[in-house]
Design an enzyme around this catalytic site. Structure first.
Site, PDB file in Angstrom:
ATOM      1  CB  ALA A  59       7.387 -12.938  13.537  1.00 40.32           C
ATOM      2  CG  HIS A  91      -1.423 -16.362   9.820  1.00 35.90           C
ATOM      3  ND1 HIS A  91      -1.469 -15.897   8.531  1.00 35.90           N
ATOM      4  CD2 HIS A  91      -0.837 -15.382  10.540  1.00 35.90           C
ATOM      5  CE1 HIS A  91      -0.948 -14.678   8.477  1.00 35.90           C
ATOM      6  NE2 HIS A  91      -0.553 -14.345   9.694  1.00 35.90           N
ATOM      7  CG  PHE A 116      15.581 -17.464  16.023  1.00 33.08           C
ATOM      8  CD1 PHE A 116      14.980 -16.889  14.913  1.00 33.08           C
ATOM      9  CD2 PHE A 116      14.917 -18.500  16.669  1.00 33.08           C
ATOM     10  CE1 PHE A 116      13.744 -17.338  14.451  1.00 33.08           C
ATOM     11  CE2 PHE A 116      13.682 -18.959  16.219  1.00 33.08           C
ATOM     12  CZ  PHE A 116      13.100 -18.376  15.109  1.00 33.08           C
TER      13      PHE A 116
HETATM   14  N1  INI Z   1       3.005 -12.120  13.827  1.00 29.62           N
HETATM   15  C1  INI Z   1       3.676 -12.380  14.960  1.00 29.62           C
HETATM   16  O1  INI Z   1       4.713 -11.731  15.224  1.00 29.62           O
HETATM   17  N2  INI Z   1       3.235 -13.336  15.814  1.00 29.62           N
HETATM   18  C2  INI Z   1       2.108 -14.079  15.561  1.00 29.62           C
HETATM   19  O2  INI Z   1       1.741 -14.943  16.396  1.00 29.62           O
HETATM   20  C3  INI Z   1       1.404 -13.835  14.369  1.00 29.62           C
HETATM   21  N3  INI Z   1       0.219 -14.598  14.067  1.00 29.62           N
HETATM   22  O3  INI Z   1      -0.018 -15.639  14.693  1.00 29.62           O
HETATM   23  O4  INI Z   1      -0.555 -14.258  13.194  1.00 29.62           O
HETATM   24  C4  INI Z   1       1.871 -12.821  13.493  1.00 29.62           C
HETATM   25  N4  INI Z   1       1.224 -12.541  12.358  1.00 29.62           N
HETATM   26  C5  INI Z   1       1.441 -11.308  11.643  1.00 29.62           C
HETATM   27  C6  INI Z   1       2.542 -11.428  10.614  1.00 29.62           C
HETATM   28  O5  INI Z   1       3.824 -11.508  11.247  1.00 29.62           O
HETATM   29  C7  INI Z   1       2.558 -10.201   9.702  1.00 29.62           C
HETATM   30  O6  INI Z   1       2.835  -9.046  10.450  1.00 29.62           O
HETATM   31  C8  INI Z   1       1.221 -10.003   8.986  1.00 29.62           C
HETATM   32  O7  INI Z   1       0.845 -11.194   8.320  1.00 29.62           O
HETATM   33  C9  INI Z   1       1.328  -8.861   7.964  1.00 29.62           C
HETATM   34  O8  INI Z   1       2.325  -9.129   6.979  1.00 29.62           O
END
Ligand code: INI
Length: 160
Positions: A59, A91, A116
Site C-alpha cells: 500500500a 508499521h 480508496f
Molecule cells: N503493506 C500493505 O499493503 N499492507 C500491510 O498490512 C502492510 N504491513 O502491515 O506491513 C504493508 N507493508 C508494506 C509496505 O506497504 C511497503 O510495501 C514496504 O514497507 C516497502 O516499501
C-alpha cells in the site's frame, strides 16, 4: 428535495477505461477486492479490454503508481485496492496514514477519480469480512465510487 436541480452520476460504465492498482501484500485478501471491483464494472457495462490491472508491492507504494497511472491520460478512473492489517508494531499506522493521504493528494492533483479500496483493519478477520463476506466488499464500493465520480465530473465544467 426533488424540486432541487441535482447533478448526480449514473452508474453506466460503457465506454470507460479503468485502471485497478492493487497491492501484492496480503494478496489473498486483495485478490477478492480485485474480483469484486472487476465484477462490478463488467456488470455495469465496462468492457474487459478497458480494464487494466497494475500490481504494486504494498500500500505504501500505491500513491506514486496511482499518480503515474492517472497522468497517462489512458484511464477515466483509477481503483486502488489493498489491505493494511495491524500487526505488533506501529508499521501499520505509518503505511495506513501515508496511503490515505497520498491517494487523496493524487486525486486532487490529477482531477482523475481515485477509488480508496484500501482496507485498514485491526485483524485479519475484519479484513476477510470486508473482502466479499459479511461486511460487503470494499473493492465493489471503490469501483462504484470511481464510476459515480466520473459521471459527476462529466457534468461539471472543466474550470470548476
Ligand atoms: N503493506 C500493505 O499493503 N499492507 C500491510 O498490512 C502492510 N504491513 O502491515 O506491513 C504493508 N507493508 C508494506 C509496505 O506497504 C511497503 O510495501 C514496504 O514497507 C516497502 O516499501
Amino acid at each position: 428535495m426533488s424540486q432541487l436541480k441535482t447533478i448526480e452520476g449514473h452508474l453506466q460504465a460503457e465506454g470507460l477505461r479503468f485502471a485497478l492498482v492493487a497491492s501484492r501484500f496480503n494478496d489473498f485478501i486483495v485478490d477478492r477486492l480485485i474480483s469484486g471491483a472487476v465484477d462490478y464494472l463488467l456488470r455495469h457495462g465496462a468492457k474487459q479490454e478497458n480494464l487494466t490491472l497494475i500490481r504494486v508491492p504494498g500500500a505504501f507504494e500505491m500513491p506514486l503508481i496511482a499518480q503515474k497511472t492517472a497522468a497517462q491520460n489512458q484511464f477515466d478512473g483509477v481503483v486502488c485496492l489493498g489491505a493494511v492489517i495491524r500487526g505488533a508494531t506501529p508499521h501499520f499506522d505509518f503505511v495506513a496514514a501515508e496511503v490515505a493521504k497520498g491517494l487523496a493528494q493524487v486525486s486532487l492533483a490529477s482531477s482523475v477519480p481515485i477509488g480508496f479500496g484500501i482496507l485498514t483493519t485491526d485483524t485479519l478477520e475484519q479484513a476477510i469480512e470486508r473482502a466479499g463476506s459479511k461486511a460487503g466488499n470494499k473493492g465493489v464500493e471503490a469501483a462504484q465510487a470511481v464510476l459515480e465520480s466520473i459521471r459527476v465530473l462529466e457534468q461539471l465544467s472543466p474550470a470548476s
